[in-house]
Design a protein around this motif. Sequence first.
Motif, short mmCIF file in Angstrom:
data_model
loop_
_atom_site.label_atom_id
_atom_site.label_comp_id
_atom_site.label_asym_id
_atom_site.label_seq_id
_atom_site.Cartn_x
_atom_site.Cartn_y
_atom_site.Cartn_z
N GLY A 90 0.81 -1.21 0.00
CA GLY A 90 0.00 0.00 0.00
C GLY A 90 0.85 1.26 0.00
O GLY A 90 2.08 1.20 0.04
N ASN A 91 0.18 2.41 -0.02
CA ASN A 91 0.87 3.72 0.02
C ASN A 91 1.98 3.81 -1.04
O ASN A 91 3.14 4.03 -0.73
N HIS A 92 1.58 3.60 -2.30
CA HIS A 92 2.60 3.58 -3.36
C HIS A 92 3.36 4.89 -3.49
O HIS A 92 4.46 4.93 -4.03
N GLU A 93 2.80 5.99 -2.98
CA GLU A 93 3.50 7.28 -3.06
C GLU A 93 4.76 7.31 -2.19
O GLU A 93 5.60 8.22 -2.33
N ASN A 94 4.90 6.33 -1.29
CA ASN A 94 6.10 6.25 -0.44
C ASN A 94 7.20 5.40 -1.07
O ASN A 94 8.21 5.12 -0.42
N PHE A 95 6.98 4.96 -2.33
CA PHE A 95 7.96 4.11 -2.99
C PHE A 95 8.49 4.79 -4.24
O PHE A 95 7.90 5.73 -4.77
N ALA A 96 9.63 4.28 -4.70
CA ALA A 96 10.26 4.79 -5.93
C ALA A 96 11.06 3.67 -6.56
O ALA A 96 11.32 2.64 -5.94
N LEU A 97 11.47 3.89 -7.80
CA LEU A 97 12.34 2.93 -8.49
C LEU A 97 13.75 3.51 -8.55
O LEU A 97 13.93 4.73 -8.69
N GLN A 98 14.74 2.62 -8.44
CA GLN A 98 16.13 3.06 -8.59
C GLN A 98 16.91 2.00 -9.36
O GLN A 98 16.48 0.83 -9.45
N ASN A 99 18.02 2.39 -9.95
CA ASN A 99 18.88 1.46 -10.67
C ASN A 99 19.49 0.47 -9.69
O ASN A 99 20.04 0.88 -8.66
N ALA A 100 19.44 -0.81 -10.02
CA ALA A 100 20.01 -1.84 -9.14
C ALA A 100 21.46 -2.10 -9.54
O ALA A 100 21.87 -3.22 -9.82
N ASP A 101 22.25 -1.01 -9.59
CA ASP A 101 23.69 -1.15 -9.88
C ASP A 101 24.48 -0.45 -8.80
O ASP A 101 23.95 -0.12 -7.74
N SER A 102 25.76 -0.20 -9.06
CA SER A 102 26.60 0.39 -8.02
C SER A 102 26.20 1.83 -7.69
O SER A 102 26.50 2.33 -6.61
N THR A 103 25.48 2.51 -8.62
CA THR A 103 25.12 3.91 -8.36
C THR A 103 23.89 4.02 -7.46
O THR A 103 23.80 4.93 -6.63
N ASN A 104 22.92 3.09 -7.65
CA ASN A 104 21.65 3.14 -6.90
C ASN A 104 20.91 4.46 -7.10
O ASN A 104 20.21 4.94 -6.20
N PHE A 105 21.05 5.07 -8.27
CA PHE A 105 20.40 6.36 -8.52
C PHE A 105 18.90 6.15 -8.75
O PHE A 105 18.47 5.19 -9.38
N TYR A 106 18.11 7.12 -8.26
CA TYR A 106 16.66 7.06 -8.40
C TYR A 106 16.24 7.33 -9.84
O TYR A 106 16.88 8.11 -10.56
#
Length: 740
Positions: A44-60
């Motif tokens: 639930g509460n999808h507004e509290n989630f985000a996607l990020q790169n699953a690499d060494s940078t972990n950038f959003y």
Amino acid sequence: MPPPSDIVKVAIEWPGAFPKLMEIDQKKPLSAIIKEVCEGWSLGNHENFALQNADSTNFYITEKNRNDIKNGSILRLTTSPSQMAGQLHERIQSSSMDAKLEALKDLANSSRDITFAQEFINLDGISLLTQMVESGTERYQKLQKIMKPCFGDLLSFTLTAFVELMDHGIVSWDTFSVAFIKKIAGYVNKSAMDMAVLQRSLAILESMVLNSQDLYQKVAQEITIGQLIPHLQGTDQDIQTYTIAVINALFLKAPEDKRQFDESSVNILDCPLTEMAHILAQKQLRSIILSNVIRSPKPINDEMAHQLYVLQVLTFNLLEDRMMTKMDPQDQAQRDIIFELRRIAFDVECEPNNSGSIEKRKSMYTRDYKKLGFINHVNPAMDFTQIPPGMLALDNMLYFARHHQDAYIRIVLENSSREDKHECPFGRSSIELTKMLCEILKVGELPSENCHDFHPMFFTHDRSFEEFFCICIQLLNKTWKEMRATSEDFNKVMQVVREQIMRALTQKPNSLDQLKSRLQNLSYTEILKIRQSERMNQEDFQSRPILELREKIQPEIMELIKQQRLNRLCDGTRFRKISSRRRQDKFWYCRLSPNHKVLHYGDLEESLQGEVTHDSLQEKLPVADIKAVVTGKDCPHMKEKGALKQNKEVQELAFSVLYESDEYLNFIAPDKHEYCVWTDGLNALLGKEMTSDFTKSDMDTLLSMEMKLRLLDLENIQIPEAPPPIPKEPSNYDFVYDCN
């Protein structure tokens, strides 16, 4: 049928769950995609989630960078940047040292992402970190006695997070208090400090000085040379590099009036770093850099070489004021220097002022000034009104006369005894030589951001420029004699001397004595041999049939060069990310696909070794989408820097690829060679002409070689259809002779 271009196939991870394969529609809002992912895992509460790169940078992943997602990318569902920033903001204020340490470690890693950094800064996170540094030192010191490793890590992660956040350029450096500056300077001034803390502190001081004139004044008053010397005497090259970088930054920002002062009135060890000229002229600092850095058993890395180059340039730039100062013919103190040159050279011939008439004395002075080689025999002060080299030439002549008196007297008397047309005019030669040395060493120009060209020999003497002049003026006199030159040959002699000096400098002599030795071997005869050899290698035939053959061969050679450029693009190149705030050892990589249809690029991991594969580069740019290649100041990443003199060198290495309507992929080449390779290759891909200097050089070399091969005299020589057979191995190797 290929999938639509707006659909991207990716894998999405969530801790404790099996990764999902799904198709992302780039036309959908990012929030809708995140909601769909969350619903798949019943979150639930999808507004509290985000996607990020699953690499060494972990950038959003954001709306701005979502188009960078490529097929096959691995993403991770994680806490949103605002939630993460709020959590870390709270966790770093924990009363538990273990929890605080873990939170600061996470903050240091997350702060590299500008999306997270913006959220954390919005929560006044920078102020919180500075308050922790300002108020927490006493508490940390108590902890240090109990748990020393924890103290170092705690402070190290705090300062690392601060540096990463500030590097995004969101917050102005002018906002920091004197108390914070004093704390950071205090870490640098302590004799026993954790290396990571010391390195971060030095980096912060460098950035403060480079980005704020107000902070320069405050930092310069807090740091003394005596406190920096121990860091240069250590064995950690990174600490030594950051220490020299701080000295360079302070020197670069120092006002003109703070670069000179009375040497007799100060103790160098207590001297604030505002008085940079005096400090850099001191034997102690120079000898420490020479013995602990330049002559250290450890090889000098690129960043250290750059900082030494910057220090060398800034030191020589202290000469700019004298170089651009004309002599005042009415200034008695300046005229006395010319009288001193005459006195040293002709001491035995001088007569007291009261002897003879005024006309006789004037005649005697005129005769002596002619022997000294001045152009204006009546009033030699007029010779020093040309800038450059201005008064710097006179300073060099006086230094030579006082510190190398025998050589000075020998040169003057030797030439005054020759016929008028064969004498080497010492005065005129010194003025032109000083001007030439200033051009060679680029006195008055700001250091380049990408150059590592420092000369160890200039760190071996307190008056290295003057000593360099003394060696070169003796070389000039020697070359004049070897050429049997007359006054009409003056410019030819200067050209030969310039070539001798440039060839000797390319060998990077370690000392001034080595320079003397190498110049001794580069006699005029040797220069003629080198020129003859080069001329033969670059021989150009001008007859009509030869010119026609050249025109016929040229397209083949150009196609060969084009293929070489494209092959180099397929191999790829590592490009440095240059920040406007400070140099960074962060890199990205770009290479062309083997079918020449796609540019693959992406950030490099610091620990990455060996070949960079196409699969490891997540970003792609189809060559068909490229509209144009722009270079230099026309590049978007150079326009904001264009007014700064120090970015001139960077502009010469900058190029950008324009694709779609207004999107750019920006490059700064590591050197001129790579710049030419990439601009040529990209132009070749677009079907445009390759116009770089490198292409012209390759064309001349390959064309000359091909012409010579085709013009070989092969009459009555039978060329076999097949290569000759390889002979059998001998039964034994007893015939081999050991040269040792």
